[in-house]
Design an enzyme around this catalytic site. Structure first.
Site, PDB file in Angstrom:
ATOM      1  N   SER A   1       0.841  -1.196   0.000  1.00  0.00           N
ATOM      2  CA  SER A   1       0.000   0.000   0.000  1.00  0.00           C
ATOM      3  C   SER A   1       0.875   1.244   0.000  1.00  0.00           C
ATOM      4  O   SER A   1       2.097   1.176   0.180  1.00  0.00           O
ATOM      5  CB  SER A   1      -0.937   0.022   1.220  1.00  0.00           C
ATOM      6  OG  SER A   1      -0.190   0.183   2.419  1.00  0.00           O
TER       7      SER A   1
ATOM      8  N   ILE B   1       3.125   4.507  -0.602  1.00  0.00           N
ATOM      9  CA  ILE B   1       4.256   4.790  -1.484  1.00  0.00           C
ATOM     10  C   ILE B   1       5.053   3.526  -1.808  1.00  0.00           C
ATOM     11  O   ILE B   1       5.680   3.444  -2.867  1.00  0.00           O
ATOM     12  CB  ILE B   1       5.179   5.878  -0.904  1.00  0.00           C
ATOM     13  CG1 ILE B   1       5.782   5.457   0.440  1.00  0.00           C
ATOM     14  CG2 ILE B   1       4.424   7.202  -0.764  1.00  0.00           C
ATOM     15  CD1 ILE B   1       6.805   6.452   0.975  1.00  0.00           C
TER      16      ILE B   1
ATOM     17  N   SER C   1      11.818  10.155   7.236  1.00  0.00           N
ATOM     18  CA  SER C   1      10.799  11.207   7.261  1.00  0.00           C
ATOM     19  C   SER C   1      11.442  12.526   7.656  1.00  0.00           C
ATOM     20  O   SER C   1      12.334  12.569   8.511  1.00  0.00           O
ATOM     21  CB  SER C   1       9.701  10.861   8.264  1.00  0.00           C
ATOM     22  OG  SER C   1       8.855  11.985   8.492  1.00  0.00           O
TER      23      SER C   1
ATOM     24  N   TYR D   1       7.962   8.111  16.553  1.00  0.00           N
ATOM     25  CA  TYR D   1       8.192   7.880  15.125  1.00  0.00           C
ATOM     26  C   TYR D   1       9.335   8.765  14.628  1.00  0.00           C
ATOM     27  O   TYR D   1      10.255   8.286  13.943  1.00  0.00           O
ATOM     28  CB  TYR D   1       6.902   8.188  14.364  1.00  0.00           C
ATOM     29  CG  TYR D   1       6.979   8.097  12.869  1.00  0.00           C
ATOM     30  CD1 TYR D   1       6.885   6.874  12.212  1.00  0.00           C
ATOM     31  CD2 TYR D   1       7.127   9.245  12.090  1.00  0.00           C
ATOM     32  CE1 TYR D   1       6.933   6.789  10.825  1.00  0.00           C
ATOM     33  CE2 TYR D   1       7.172   9.177  10.703  1.00  0.00           C
ATOM     34  CZ  TYR D   1       7.075   7.946  10.082  1.00  0.00           C
ATOM     35  OH  TYR D   1       7.128   7.876   8.712  1.00  0.00           O
TER      36      TYR D   1
ATOM     37  N   LYS E   1      13.010   7.781  13.055  1.00  0.00           N
ATOM     38  CA  LYS E   1      13.403   8.270  11.729  1.00  0.00           C
ATOM     39  C   LYS E   1      14.755   8.991  11.804  1.00  0.00           C
ATOM     40  O   LYS E   1      15.547   8.930  10.851  1.00  0.00           O
ATOM     41  CB  LYS E   1      12.320   9.172  11.142  1.00  0.00           C
ATOM     42  CG  LYS E   1      11.033   8.424  10.805  1.00  0.00           C
ATOM     43  CD  LYS E   1      11.292   7.307   9.800  1.00  0.00           C
ATOM     44  CE  LYS E   1      10.112   6.441   9.498  1.00  0.00           C
ATOM     45  NZ  LYS E   1      10.363   5.419   8.482  1.00  0.00           N
TER      46      LYS E   1
ATOM     47  N   THR F   1      -1.471   8.724   2.159  1.00  0.00           N
ATOM     48  CA  THR F   1      -1.377   7.274   2.218  1.00  0.00           C
ATOM     49  C   THR F   1      -2.327   6.725   3.268  1.00  0.00           C
ATOM     50  O   THR F   1      -2.771   7.453   4.166  1.00  0.00           O
ATOM     51  CB  THR F   1       0.060   6.836   2.584  1.00  0.00           C
ATOM     52  OG1 THR F   1       0.341   7.250   3.938  1.00  0.00           O
ATOM     53  CG2 THR F   1       1.075   7.456   1.645  1.00  0.00           C
TER      54      THR F   1
END
Length: 322
Positions: A50, A52, A178, A205, A209, A238
């Site tokens: 799913s 990108i 990210s 998150y 990253k 997304t």
């Protein structure tokens, strides 16, 4: 300082990470970069069912590359694989079921892939987790799931497949990180978000990253025969964004990039011949190497801290290698 970072980062995002930011940057793209013959090359993409990851898999399949889709859900993976084969006309698309938060399974998968004798030219570490809940989520091994997937899982898969990649000509590893990492400084004291008074999935998150960016630089130094890069896809529309940060999606949905726009630099780093001539270990945004730190944000780690991150991940990985 945290407020300063967030404000500067969001202003940067509104200008550069949105659909209009991509459209502005894409005026400098060279169409010939993506016209390479990749029919003899093999690509592995995690989280390829799913978003990108799926868009990248489709783009590479359309150009004739062999695609290995690594997906947590076999059912969703099979559906995505069927769509990609139909849309591309490429039968060399293969599915592998793997949960990137489960270190023992990752080791077993890497050993199995190596034993199969299949070639691998490019590894794209795209799978990632952003926890929407306000409480830490743990894997069955007791690992915080964001760290387990984004940092430890990426590290194990990458290092375990180094021998396979090293057998090929011009091997590459692309890590999808990210721009959110720009608001975080590497924090070795709390890699698994245990010391936060209130768990913040978005910050956890962003910290992982940041860890991925550091890892990319460390891998480039340690494995000079492989080209490493990491990239920011921008703010793309997304399923992960819709489910993990619904408020952000609701406010920004008209300005978000398509998944194809978000995947563009990922595909470019994986297939463009010119990439091999660029230094290894860089961070890319819209096909251009950019800084890994905001001005005056005080987010730089020492070389010793960066090396220590790898040591910690290596030590943690050894518990699950058998």
């Amino acid at each position: 300082m945290s407020l300063f970072r967030n404000l500067v980062w969001f202003a940067k995002g509104l200008k550069e990470y949105t659909k209009s930011g991509f459209e502005a940057a894409s005026r400098q793209f060279r169409a010939e970069d993506l016209q390479a013959d990749i029919s003899h090359r093999s690509f592995m993409i995690t989280g390829a069912n799913s978003g990108i990851g799926k868009s990248a898999a489709l783009a590479i399949a359309r150009q004739g590359g062999t695609v290995h889709m690594v997906c947590r859900s076999r059912q969703r993976g099979e559906a995505a694989m069927a769509e990609i084969i139909e849309a591309s006309g490429n039968q060399n698309v293969h599915l592998h079921e793997l949960d990137m938060s489960r270190p023992r399974d990752i080791f077993a998968f890497a050993r199995s892939f190596a034993d199969s004798g299949k070639p691998l030219h490019v590894l794209i570490n795209n799978a990632g987790v952003l926890v929407a809940e306000k409480e830490r989520q743990l894997t069955p091994e007791g690992l915080e799931v964001t760290f387990a997937t984004n940092s430890l899982g990426t590290h194990i898969l990458t290092t375990a497949l180094i021998p396979v990649l090293s057998q090929q000509e011009e091997p590459r590893v692309v890590i999808v990180t990210s721009g959110g990492m720009l608001v975080q400084k590497l924090d070795l004291r709390d890699l698994q978000s245990e010391k936060q008074r209130t768990f913040d999935g978005t910050m956890a998150y962003a910290q992982t990253k940041r860890q991925q960016v550091v890892l990319t630089e460390q891998y480039a130094n340690k494995f000079p025969t492989i080209h490493f890069s990491c990239m920011h896809p921008g703010w793309a529309d997304t399923p992960g964004v819709q489910s993990s940060i619904p408020d952000f999606h609701a406010k920004m949905k008209d300005r978000l990039r398509t998944t194809e726009q978000g995947a563009d630099t990922m595909v470019w780093l994986a297939v463009a011949p010119c990439v091999k001539d660029l230094p290894s270990g860089l961070f890319f945004q819209d096909r251009k190497a950019v800084s890994t730190h905001l001005p005056l944000a005080w987010t730089k780690a020492t070389p010793q801290e960066c090396e220590q991150l790898v040591t910690i991940l290596e030590d943690t990985s050894k518990q699950y290698a058998a």
